[in-house]
Write a protein that holds these residues in place. Structure first.
Motif, PDB file in Angstrom:
ATOM      1  N   LYS A   1       0.858  -1.183   0.000  1.00 45.61           N
ATOM      2  CA  LYS A   1       0.000   0.000   0.000  1.00 45.61           C
ATOM      3  C   LYS A   1       0.895   1.234   0.000  1.00 45.61           C
ATOM      4  O   LYS A   1       1.888   1.299   0.731  1.00 45.61           O
TER       5      LYS A   1
ATOM      6  N   SER B   1      -1.566  -6.196  -4.969  1.00 46.65           N
ATOM      7  CA  SER B   1      -1.622  -7.455  -4.224  1.00 46.65           C
ATOM      8  C   SER B   1      -1.484  -8.638  -5.162  1.00 46.65           C
ATOM      9  O   SER B   1      -1.687  -8.541  -6.369  1.00 46.65           O
TER      10      SER B   1
ATOM     11  N   VAL C   1      -3.119   0.224  -3.820  1.00 49.96           N
ATOM     12  CA  VAL C   1      -2.716  -1.092  -3.302  1.00 49.96           C
ATOM     13  C   VAL C   1      -2.407  -2.021  -4.471  1.00 49.96           C
ATOM     14  O   VAL C   1      -3.113  -2.023  -5.489  1.00 49.96           O
TER      15      VAL C   1
ATOM     16  N   ARG D   1      -7.491  -5.681   0.579  1.00 46.77           N
ATOM     17  CA  ARG D   1      -8.431  -4.565   0.425  1.00 46.77           C
ATOM     18  C   ARG D   1      -9.416  -4.570   1.593  1.00 46.77           C
ATOM     19  O   ARG D   1     -10.113  -5.553   1.806  1.00 46.77           O
TER      20      ARG D   1
ATOM     21  N   GLU E   1      -7.139   1.992  -3.230  1.00 51.80           N
ATOM     22  CA  GLU E   1      -7.645   1.423  -1.987  1.00 51.80           C
ATOM     23  C   GLU E   1      -8.376   2.458  -1.139  1.00 51.80           C
ATOM     24  O   GLU E   1      -9.391   2.163  -0.520  1.00 51.80           O
TER      25      GLU E   1
ATOM     26  N   ILE F   1      -4.494   6.550  -1.433  1.00 53.02           N
ATOM     27  CA  ILE F   1      -3.652   5.373  -1.235  1.00 53.02           C
ATOM     28  C   ILE F   1      -4.019   4.292  -2.247  1.00 53.02           C
ATOM     29  O   ILE F   1      -5.197   3.964  -2.415  1.00 53.02           O
TER      30      ILE F   1
END
Length: 425
Positions: free
Chosen positions: A66, A89, A87, A171, A111, A85
């Motif tokens: 993040k 993954s 993210v 998330r 995010e 922000i």
């Protein structure tokens, strides 16, 4: 091999460059702070569970990064704040032990974004209002602890996939929120929430909630009302649910702390309930000052756990049992759960703990998820920004999948292990 090594190198790089991630004072009124949160996990389970396509050992890896900025602007009256922000993954390897992820998940997305105002510092404000896409926890998280259910491609292909990192819950933000915290007095606080989820695994539920906290002497009383106002599929998950929850926490003395909560849940087909009671005793005259805890919790046959999940309190909060809560079940419904814990800080930067569980199914018509689990873990923080968290668990079901349980192949003890590496600024 490159997929495994890369997150570790990324973690080490951020650790070496932590001096770069400092708040930037743009002006006397305006401050900008970089956000960096990188977590890498490696997992191994000797057994698999019902949603998996085959039985046996699973080894997988999860990575979450993040990154973004948080900003504050001092106004003549109060403080305006905002964040942006992103993210990234992924899950790698075999996919998790329950087959929720396959190891092929990758995703980068926004995010969090929010805009807010409060009439003072974050610690002293009596009014705090915000809107946007953000994680929201109501009270202690027994009902809502973010929108953190992160399915991969294993359950319904791309239909429910949020980008993997199922265990790490990559998330956690609700898609749209409006939040008001209003402190009426030193003793009385109120919290108001409107939350919209775009998580298909949560039936894209929309809800509102009001929470009141009252502090008296060494005790805290809380009352929560929550109502789901809309879902994507009527008569499906979370549809038309209303919860009323009453909670209490009290410190009897410096050593003994008690807590309890009861939830009355109104569903279309009838009423359900959930509750827990816990006690923690700290041996403050003993070396390392260990804390011994016991909690009993009960969730009725069709109780809907909504958006419960992990909180900052760490292991053993509302995900009970690393194997049970994540892969085998029960998932905070149709169960009575005994939890015994012992935790201690053996060094300023090293915590050790052990958690023991007994799971008892209430209604066997839904399957039998009786079992026991023991988890041993450590939290080591070699620097202010880095955490190293190893855990080993032993899970023993009463029944296997052929006889109403969820473990594939047999009912032998599953040895489960994980290692989490985290950098947070």
């Amino acid at each position: 091999m490159q997929r495994i090594i890369y997150p570790i190198l990324l973690l080490a790089t951020f650790g070496c460059q932590s001096a770069l991630a400092e708040a930037i004072q743009v002006s006397d009124q305006f401050t900008v702070k970089p956000v960096i949160d990188v977590t890498y996990g490696v997992f191994n389970s000797q057994k698999s569970y019902l949603s998996a396509t085959d039985e046996g050992q699973k080894t997988w890896h999860e990575a979450v990064a993040k990154y973004g900025v948080e900003a504050e602007y001092q106004l003549a009256q109060g403080t305006a704040y905002s964040s942006l922000i992103g993210v990234t993954s992924g899950t790698f390897g075999d996919g998790d032990a329950a087959g929720i992820t396959t190891g092929d998940e990758r995703k980068t997305s926004l995010e969090q974004w929010n805009l807010g105002w409060r009439n003072g510092s974050a610690e002293e404000a009596t009014i705090d209002v915000s809107v946007g896409r953000q994680k929201v926890q109501i009270a202690d998280g027994f009902l809502v602890a973010g929108d953190a259910l992160n399915f991969g491609q294993g359950v319904a292909g791309d239909a429910l996939d949020r980008g993997g990192a199922y265990y790490l819950a990559a998330r956690q933000s609700f898609d749209l929120t409006a939040v008001l915290h209003y402190q009426i007095s030193d003793a009385l606080k109120t919290h108001w929430y409107y939350l919209e989820s775009n998580n298909k695994a949560q039936n894209e539920a929309k809800l509102w909630s009001a929470d009141v906290e009252y502090h008296y002497a060494k005790s805290d009383l809380g009352l929560t009302y929550l109502a789901v106002t809309d879902v994507a599929e009527k008569d499906g998950l979370h549809d038309d649910i209303k919860d009323v929850a009453l909670r209490v926490k009290t410190n009897v003395n410096d050593q003994l702390a008690l807590a309890a909560e009861y939830v009355h849940q109104d569903q279309i087909q009838g009423n359900e309930n959930a509750w827990y009671a816990s006690a923690q005793y700290t041996f403050d005259q003993v070396k390392y000052q260990p804390t011994l805890g016991y909690r009993f919790s009960s969730f009725s046959d069709d109780y809907d756990g909504l958006f419960y999940g992990n909180t900052d309190a760490g292991f053993g909060t509302w995900f009970q049992g690393e194997v049970a809560a994540n892969y085998s079940g029960p998932y905070s419904t149709n169960a009575r759960i005994h939890q015994l814990s012992l935790q201690a800080s053996v060094k300023e930067n090293l915590d050790l703990g052990i958690l023991g569980y007994q799971f008892d199914t209430i209604n066997d018509a839904y399957g039998n998820l009786d079992g026991t689990e023991v988890d041993l873990f450590a939290v080591w923080s070699p620097t202010q920004n880095i955490n190293v968290i190893p855990l080993v668990g032993f899970y023993k079901p009463k029944k296997d999948a052929d006889y109403g349980g969820s473990q594939l192949g047999d009912k032998d003890t599953n040895t489960y292990a994980q290692l989490l590496l985290q950098y947070v600024y």
